[in-house]
Enzyme design. Structure first.
Site, PDB file in Angstrom:
ATOM      1  CG  ASP A   1      -2.173  -0.913   2.056  1.00 48.03           C
ATOM      2  OD1 ASP A   1      -2.060  -1.095   0.273  1.00 48.03           O
ATOM      3  OD2 ASP A   1      -1.999  -1.810   2.236  1.00 48.03           O
TER       4      ASP A   1
ATOM      5  CG  ASP B   1      -6.269  -1.727  -1.367  1.00 47.84           C
ATOM      6  OD1 ASP B   1      -6.855  -3.109  -1.310  1.00 47.84           O
ATOM      7  OD2 ASP B   1      -5.922  -1.415  -0.948  1.00 47.84           O
TER       8      ASP B   1
END
Length: 220
Positions: free
Chosen positions: A179, A193
């Site tokens: 991330d 995401d």
């Protein structure tokens, strides 16, 4: 998986949709000059059905192509962004994009989207794999362009994070997802995401409008 197919599965062609959905033509209505009964009428109805089914096949193939094109694009940009982040940003200070409000910061996430549920990495991996299988199996029943885009986003996002789960440390099916998008006062996330969330929102909007994956409009 069977329940997912029951919820979003549709007939192989739009004309096979059941009651409660708008159809372009009225079934069983005889044309002018026909009696509506007998072998001639049956032959005419059969020919009409075959022609409509034949016309629907290219449209279905185009929708499938859109689904996999969107999925490929979402997967590619997610994979490329993660490769850049690991090579250039990991173990380095965060990069401020909009002051403190938005930063690029490399984080390894063992949980689900936005860092939730780190104790269930294997379970999330299995769920992502199941979603991919269901979407691939239902692709041949797809005749709606908006649904093709939505499912393509879901598929590409799921593939992106599943790739991390399989190939990154600490091990197969337990890998930590990369991330790097870090808004202020919010969880760190990635482009996969984002694709999953956008696809989910689009599906909710289509459901509220009553549009089914086979292109028909459902009447409640």
């Amino acid at each position: 998986m069977a329940e997912a197919e029951r919820i979003i599965g549709t007939p192989d062609t739009p004309d096979a949709a059941g009651g409660g959905k708008e159809r372009p033509d009225s079934e069983g209505t005889p044309a002018a000059g026909e009696t509506g009964t007998g072998p001639a009428a049956a032959a005419g109805a059969s020919a009409t059905g075959e022609a409509e089914a034949t016309a629907a096949r290219p449209q279905g193939r185009r929708r499938i192509a859109v689904l996999f094109a969107v999925a490929t694009f979402a997967y590619a940009i997610d994979l490329i962004s993660k490769l850049i982040v690991v090579a250039k940003l990991e173990h380095h200070p965060p990069i401020e994009i909009v002051g403190d409000w938005l930063k690029f910061e490399a984080i390894r996430n063992a949980g689900a989207a936005f860092g939730f549920g780190e104790a269930f990495t294997v379970i999330f991996t299995m769920i992502a794999a199941a979603v991919i299988v269901v979407i691939a199996r239902l692709a041949r029943k797809l005749y709606s362009l908006p649904w093709a885009i939505a499912l393509g986003l879901l598929l590409g996002g799921a593939l992106g994070n599943l790739t991390d789960r399989i190939f990154r440390a600490p091990g197969v099916f337990e890998g930590a997802v990369v991330d790097f998008i870090a808004p202020k006062h919010f969880a760190v996330f990635n482009l996969a995401d984002s694709a999953i969330v956008c696809g989910g929102i689009l599906i909710v909007l289509l459901s509220f409008r009553g549009l089914d994956p086979d292109g028909t409009v459902h009447k409640d």
